[in-house]
Design an enzyme around this catalytic site. Sequence first.
Site, short mmCIF file in Angstrom:
data_model
loop_
_atom_site.label_atom_id
_atom_site.label_comp_id
_atom_site.label_asym_id
_atom_site.label_seq_id
_atom_site.Cartn_x
_atom_site.Cartn_y
_atom_site.Cartn_z
N GLU A 1 -29.39 15.95 -55.61
CA GLU A 1 -29.33 16.41 -57.01
C GLU A 1 -30.55 15.89 -57.77
O GLU A 1 -31.16 16.62 -58.56
CB GLU A 1 -28.04 15.87 -57.64
N ASP B 1 -33.06 18.63 -59.21
CA ASP B 1 -33.27 18.65 -60.66
C ASP B 1 -34.77 18.70 -60.97
O ASP B 1 -35.21 19.44 -61.84
CB ASP B 1 -32.63 17.38 -61.24
N GLU C 1 -27.84 21.86 -58.56
CA GLU C 1 -29.11 21.13 -58.48
C GLU C 1 -29.34 20.59 -57.06
O GLU C 1 -30.45 20.64 -56.53
CB GLU C 1 -29.13 19.98 -59.49
#
Lengths: 241, 241
Positions: free
Chosen positions: B60, B64, B134
């Site tokens: 993630e 991101d 993400e």
Amino acid sequence: MPVFGFYKLYLSSDRKYVKKLKNLLGFIPGNLSLYRMAFRHKSIATNVKKGVKNSNERLEFLGDAVLGSVVAEVLFKLYPYKDEGFLTELRSKIVSRVNLNALARKMGFEQLIEYDNRMVSNTRQGSLLGDAFEALIGAVYLDKGYEFTKDFLINHIIKSHIDIHKLEQTETNFKSKLIEWCQRHGKDVSFDLVENQEGESNKLFSVHAIIDGEVMGLGKEFSKKNAEKLSAEKACEALGI
Amino acid sequence: MPVFGFYKLYLSSDRKYVKKLKNLLGFIPGNLSLYRMAFRHKSIATNVKKGVKNSNERLEFLGDAVLGSVVAEVLFKLYPYKDEGFLTELRSKIVSRVNLNALARKMGFEQLIEYDNRMVSNTRQGSLLGDAFEALIGAVYLDKGYEFTKDFLINHIIKSHIDIHKLEQTETNFKSKLIEWCQRHGKDVSFDLVENQEGESNKLFSVHAIIDGEVMGLGKEFSKKNAEKLSAEKACEALGI
């Protein structure tokens, strides 16, 4: 306009600029106008359309994102057994304004940045460098693509200029940073405990970082020491140091 | 282990998983373990080494960053005459947790996410989707590289699922969002004007967003209305809504 672009390389001023960039960056740039824009501070920019200047701020937005992505991957792979909290914190240290300013100074960006020094205070001049560094990454990305930019960042910047393992160990001490800055600029600094607001736990400490009588940062924490630290961090942020 | 990897594709459970992923994503995944990890919430993960789980949180972090970079470029090129403030704000709307949760739900991620529902409250379940989205971007990046991920995001996600021009026009109204959330969850909410702290301008308004008696956000602005808005935004942040 590839022919025109090619021809432009041979104009004397462009030739000099290409040479300078090649010395600083280690590669031959393609689209020179991108690099010129990356080093142009808004204090010296002109309007290209209502409200939009040909300064480096849009490139800085793009470069900041590309840099964040490359550094994220580097850390993801370098620390396979560290969690996302560790990775996030270490990345912020690497891409912090302070670190990027120092990096850009070390790389000699001062000779390329264009700005109007009547419009930029001395204390703000340092952060022009870090801003230009991010804008440069945006320019390299648009000029050469992601893989090239990643390779440039890893092999030309990170490996030569950033000691990741050292940064990993240093805890940024905002309090001493703020005190040093105030001493250097002849300003008074104090950390004042203030009353908590209604409804807040009485275990909470609220501290103001006050510079020359003005509140520059507020920290609320469950120890006085940490509240001071946080207030100093906020003040550093507000002052751009 | 390319041969082993190839062989694994033919195991019946993997074959089914590949089919499912292909239906959802529109391409054939390579390294399945990355995708499995992207959809594995920490509530169901196991330790791979002390303190580090095989959950989707590290992916993630990476995803991101890659998503931020791709969206930055898309906006940079889509709005050549908008400044970096506009670009930054629009990007936050696009990559907001609320928007990514809705996107992941629309794409059918619910059928892929693995989590222990005894350990995740109902109100938090929504944000598992955005987190997994993400993480998926992180997995696609590691599996296929930047250009592929950018192409996937632009052609498969942004063009089909995100109305950038509509987002551009919507101003996120945190106050009504917070009030709605409180109504849905049977909680009291109020916005209380509080006294300013020593040394603060008396033109400044300080407002607490209070939920069930607890201060969840503080906003300081030069109008009461804006201070309320800001306190609501902080509360939304704190509550993850």
